[in-house]
Design a protein around this motif. Structure first.
Motif, short mmCIF file in Angstrom:
data_model
loop_
_atom_site.label_atom_id
_atom_site.label_comp_id
_atom_site.label_asym_id
_atom_site.label_seq_id
_atom_site.Cartn_x
_atom_site.Cartn_y
_atom_site.Cartn_z
N GLY A 112 0.89 -2.65 -3.84
CA GLY A 112 1.32 -3.59 -2.80
C GLY A 112 1.57 -2.86 -1.50
N ASP A 113 0.52 -2.47 -0.82
CA ASP A 113 0.60 -1.66 0.40
C ASP A 113 1.54 -2.28 1.43
OD1 ASP A 113 -0.81 -1.15 3.33
OD2 ASP A 113 -0.79 0.62 2.06
N GLY A 114 2.56 -1.50 1.83
CA GLY A 114 3.60 -2.01 2.73
C GLY A 114 3.08 -2.38 4.10
N GLN A 115 2.09 -1.62 4.60
CA GLN A 115 1.56 -1.93 5.94
C GLN A 115 0.79 -3.24 5.93
OE1 GLN A 115 2.26 0.12 8.85
NE2 GLN A 115 1.78 -1.97 9.53
N GLN A 116 0.00 -3.45 4.88
CA GLN A 116 -0.74 -4.71 4.76
C GLN A 116 0.23 -5.89 4.63
OE1 GLN A 116 -3.86 -5.03 5.17
NE2 GLN A 116 -4.75 -3.03 4.78
N LEU A 117 1.26 -5.70 3.82
CA LEU A 117 2.27 -6.75 3.64
C LEU A 117 2.95 -7.09 4.96
CD1 LEU A 117 4.30 -8.54 2.14
CD2 LEU A 117 5.30 -6.51 1.12
N ALA A 118 3.28 -6.05 5.75
CA ALA A 118 3.91 -6.26 7.06
C ALA A 118 2.96 -6.97 8.02
CB ALA A 118 4.37 -4.92 7.64
N ASN A 119 1.70 -6.52 8.03
CA ASN A 119 0.72 -7.10 8.96
C ASN A 119 0.48 -8.57 8.69
OD1 ASN A 119 0.48 -4.50 9.94
ND2 ASN A 119 -1.57 -4.14 9.14
N VAL A 120 0.28 -8.91 7.42
CA VAL A 120 -0.09 -10.28 7.08
C VAL A 120 1.11 -11.23 7.23
CG1 VAL A 120 -0.93 -11.78 5.21
CG2 VAL A 120 -1.96 -9.53 5.55
N SER A 121 2.30 -10.74 6.84
CA SER A 121 3.49 -11.60 6.94
C SER A 121 4.08 -11.60 8.34
CB SER A 121 4.56 -11.12 5.96
OG SER A 121 5.01 -9.82 6.31
N GLN A 122 3.71 -10.58 9.14
CA GLN A 122 4.28 -10.36 10.47
C GLN A 122 5.81 -10.18 10.41
OE1 GLN A 122 2.78 -9.91 13.87
NE2 GLN A 122 1.40 -9.19 12.25
N GLN A 123 6.23 -9.46 9.37
CA GLN A 123 7.65 -9.13 9.18
C GLN A 123 7.81 -7.64 8.92
OE1 GLN A 123 10.15 -11.41 9.30
NE2 GLN A 123 8.84 -13.23 9.41
N GLN A 124 8.98 -7.12 9.28
CA GLN A 124 9.31 -5.75 8.88
C GLN A 124 9.41 -5.72 7.35
OE1 GLN A 124 12.98 -4.33 10.58
NE2 GLN A 124 12.95 -2.43 9.42
N VAL A 125 8.99 -4.59 6.76
CA VAL A 125 8.95 -4.48 5.29
C VAL A 125 9.61 -3.18 4.86
CG1 VAL A 125 7.39 -4.09 3.32
CG2 VAL A 125 6.88 -5.91 4.97
N VAL A 126 10.41 -3.27 3.80
CA VAL A 126 10.90 -2.07 3.10
C VAL A 126 10.33 -2.13 1.69
CG1 VAL A 126 12.89 -0.69 2.42
CG2 VAL A 126 13.08 -2.22 4.40
N CYS A 127 9.70 -1.04 1.23
CA CYS A 127 9.10 -1.03 -0.11
C CYS A 127 9.02 0.40 -0.64
CB CYS A 127 7.71 -1.67 -0.08
SG CYS A 127 6.51 -0.76 0.91
N ASP A 128 8.42 0.57 -1.80
CA ASP A 128 8.24 1.87 -2.45
C ASP A 128 9.60 2.56 -2.67
OD1 ASP A 128 7.14 4.06 -3.62
OD2 ASP A 128 6.36 4.96 -1.78
N PHE A 129 10.39 1.96 -3.55
CA PHE A 129 11.75 2.44 -3.78
C PHE A 129 11.85 3.54 -4.84
CE2 PHE A 129 12.46 -1.82 -2.00
CZ PHE A 129 13.42 -1.54 -1.05
N ARG A 130 10.75 3.85 -5.53
CA ARG A 130 10.85 4.78 -6.67
C ARG A 130 10.42 6.21 -6.34
NH1 ARG A 130 11.93 1.57 -11.14
NH2 ARG A 130 11.21 -0.58 -10.94
N THR A 131 9.46 6.35 -5.43
CA THR A 131 8.80 7.65 -5.23
C THR A 131 9.76 8.77 -4.85
OG1 THR A 131 6.82 6.47 -4.56
CG2 THR A 131 6.92 8.78 -3.99
N LYS A 132 10.68 8.49 -3.94
CA LYS A 132 11.58 9.55 -3.46
C LYS A 132 12.42 10.10 -4.60
CE LYS A 132 14.95 10.58 0.17
NZ LYS A 132 15.72 10.04 1.31
N ASP A 133 12.94 9.21 -5.44
CA ASP A 133 13.77 9.65 -6.55
C ASP A 133 12.98 10.53 -7.51
OD1 ASP A 133 16.42 9.20 -8.14
OD2 ASP A 133 14.82 8.83 -9.58
N VAL A 134 11.73 10.15 -7.78
CA VAL A 134 10.89 10.96 -8.67
C VAL A 134 10.64 12.34 -8.06
CG1 VAL A 134 8.57 11.14 -9.71
CG2 VAL A 134 9.84 9.00 -9.86
N SER A 135 10.47 12.37 -6.73
CA SER A 135 10.26 13.66 -6.06
C SER A 135 11.52 14.54 -6.13
CB SER A 135 9.86 13.46 -4.59
OG SER A 135 10.97 13.05 -3.82
N LEU A 136 12.68 13.90 -6.36
CA LEU A 136 13.94 14.65 -6.53
C LEU A 136 14.23 14.95 -8.00
CD1 LEU A 136 16.11 12.61 -3.98
CD2 LEU A 136 15.49 15.02 -3.75
N GLY A 137 13.20 14.77 -8.84
CA GLY A 137 13.34 15.09 -10.25
C GLY A 137 13.91 13.97 -11.10
N GLY A 138 14.01 12.77 -10.51
CA GLY A 138 14.55 11.64 -11.24
C GLY A 138 13.51 10.82 -11.95
#
Length: 360
Positions: A112-138
Motif C-alpha cells: 500500500g504505497d504511501g505516496q500513491q495513497l496520498a496522491n489519490v486521496s489528496q490527504q497527508q498519509v502516515v504509514c509503514d509502522f513496522r519497518t523501523k522497529d524491525v531495523s532496531l532488532g524488534g
C-alpha cells in the motif's frame, strides 16, 4: 485541547477486507480519549484477495507493482469515503497489508504505497509502522498494545482475535504483548473450502466434535514453546498449520470445533500465566469476538477468575483501525508509538513514514 480527526485504515491477516474508521482523538487531563464517528468495511473481491494472499510468492518486480496498485486502490477507497460522508480529515493513518513478515531476517513489508495513497486521496498519509522497529532488532509486531495502554487501560488483558491471536498486559510497569498463535486464519481456510466466507456465530463449529489427535498435534507446535517477544503470520500458517488441516481425515465441522477449542485453550493458558489478581477482566476485539461459539468456549476455558468483556460490535470490528489512527497521531507528535517491551527492539520508537499529496 487539540482534537485530531483521523481516518484509520486496516487490513489484517484474515484477508476479509479493508476497515475504514474515521476517529476523533483528544487528550483529557493527560489521558487519551476517542470516538469512532464513521466506519466502513469493504470486502475484498476474490481477485483482490488472491493478489494479497499470493503476494508472498511474487517476483520483486510484480510485488513492487502490487504495492503501487494497492496504494492507489486504498487512496480511492479513502477518497470515496471522505467525499460521501463530507469528512474533515487531518490525515490518513494506514496499516497497509502485510505481505512478508520475517523479523528474524530483519525484513517486513506492508503493501500500500504511501505516496500513491496520498496522491489519490489528496490527504497527508502516515504509514509503514513496522519497518523501523524491525531495523532496531524488534519483531515489528504486535503494534496495537500502545493503543491498549493508552485507550483501554481499565482492563487487565486486551486480546485481539484477527487472523492470529495476540494479547497485551502490564507487567512490572511495562507493556508486554505477543502473538499467542491462531485465531480466525484456520477457521476461514476451512469454511472457504466449504464455499462459505465464514462460520456464522460458529454454528458449524458448535455442531462438530473434538479431534483429539489433531488437538494434540496443534498443542505441540514449536511456536507455543518460544518465549516472548514473538510474532507470527501467514508464513507460519501455510508451513505448519495447512499441512495438518489437509492431512486430517475428520469432517470440516469437527475441524472447526477442534481449532476453536485449541485457540481458546492457548489464550486461557497465557492469561492464567500472567493474571495477578483474583478477579481480572479480558477485553476482546477482532473478528473472533463476533463468533459466539468462540466466545462461549473462551469464557469456559478462562474460568471464574477472568471475565471476558465483549464490547459493542463497532469497537470489536474497528479497534485496530482506531489504534492505527492513534499511532499516526503519536508519530506526528514525535511521541513513542512502538514499545520495545513488546517487540524486543533495542529501544522504543516513534515509527511511521509521512507522505504529502503531490498534484498530478
Amino acid at each position: 485541547m487539540k482534537k485530531y480527526k483521523v481516518l484509520g485504515l486496516m487490513s489484517g491477516t484474515s484477508l476479509d477486507g479493508l476497515d475504514l474508521a474515521y476517529c476523533h482523538l483528544w487528550k483529557n487531563n493527560g489521558t487519551w480519549e476517542f470516538s469512532i464517528e464513521n466506519t466502513r468495511e469493504i470486502q475484498y473481491t476474490e481477485k483482490m484477495q488472491g493478489y494479497l494472499k499470493n503476494a508472498i510468492y511474487l517476483s520483486e518486480e510484480d510485488h513492487g507493482q502490487l504495492h503501487q496498485d494497492y496504494g492507489v486502490w486504498l487512496g480511492e477507497q479513502a477518497r470515496n469515503f471522505i467525499e460521501e460522508h463530507k469528512l474533515e480529515v487531518d490525515f490518513i493513518s494506514s496499516h497497509g497489508h502485510t505481505s512478508h513478515h520475517r523479523p528474524e531476517d530483519g525484513f517486513t513489508f506492508q503493501l500500500g504505497d504511501g505516496q500513491q495513497l496520498a496522491n489519490v486521496s489528496q490527504q497527508q498519509v502516515v504509514c509503514d509502522f513496522r519497518t523501523k522497529d524491525v531495523s532496531l532488532g524488534g519483531q515489528g509486531a504486535p503494534l496495537v498494545p500502545i493503543g491498549d495502554r493508552l485507550l483501554f487501560h481499565d482492563y487487565e488483558f486486551c486480546l485481539n482475535l484477527g487472523g492470529i491471536s495476540n494479547i497485551s498486559f502490564e507487567k512490572d510497569g511495562k507493556r508486554i504483548a505477543y502473538d499467542i498463535g491462531l485465531a480466525n486464519m484456520p477457521l476461514n481456510y476451512i469454511t472457504q473450502k466449504m464455499g462459505f466466507a465464514y462460520d456464522e456465530n460458529g454454528e458449524m463449529a458448535r455442531s462438530g466434535k473434538l479431534d483429539i489427535e489433531l488437538l494434540e498435534k496443534l498443542n505441540q507446535l514449536e511456536y507455543y514453546k518460544l518465549p516472548y517477544p514473538k510474532s507470527t503470520g501467514y508464513e507460519w500458517f501455510t508451513e505448519q498449520i495447512v499441512p495438518l488441516i489437509e492431512a486430517s481425515k475428520t469432517s470440516e465441522h469437527d475441524l472447526l470445533h477442534t481449532f476453536i477449542h485449541h485457540n481458546c485453550a492457548q489464550v486461557a493458558l497465557e492469561a492464567h500465566k500472567y493474571a495477578t489478581k483474583s478477579q481480572n477482566k479480558l477485553f476482546v476485539a477482532g473478528g473472533g469476538a463476533l463468533n459466539q461459539f468462540f466466545m462461549d468456549t473462551l469464557q469456559e476455558k478462562l474460568g471464574e477468575a477472568i471475565e471476558l468483556v465483549i464490547p459493542p460490535k463497532k469497537l470489536i470490528a474497528f479497534k485496530e483501525a482506531l489504534v492505527f489512527a492513534l499511532m499516526g497521531v503519536l508519530r506526528l507528535e514525535n511521541k513513542v508509538n512502538v514499545l520495545s517491551s513488546v517487540t524486543g527492539a533495542k529501544e522504543d520508537s516513534y515509527s511511521g513514514e509521512v507522505f504529502f499529496p503531490k498534484s498530478s
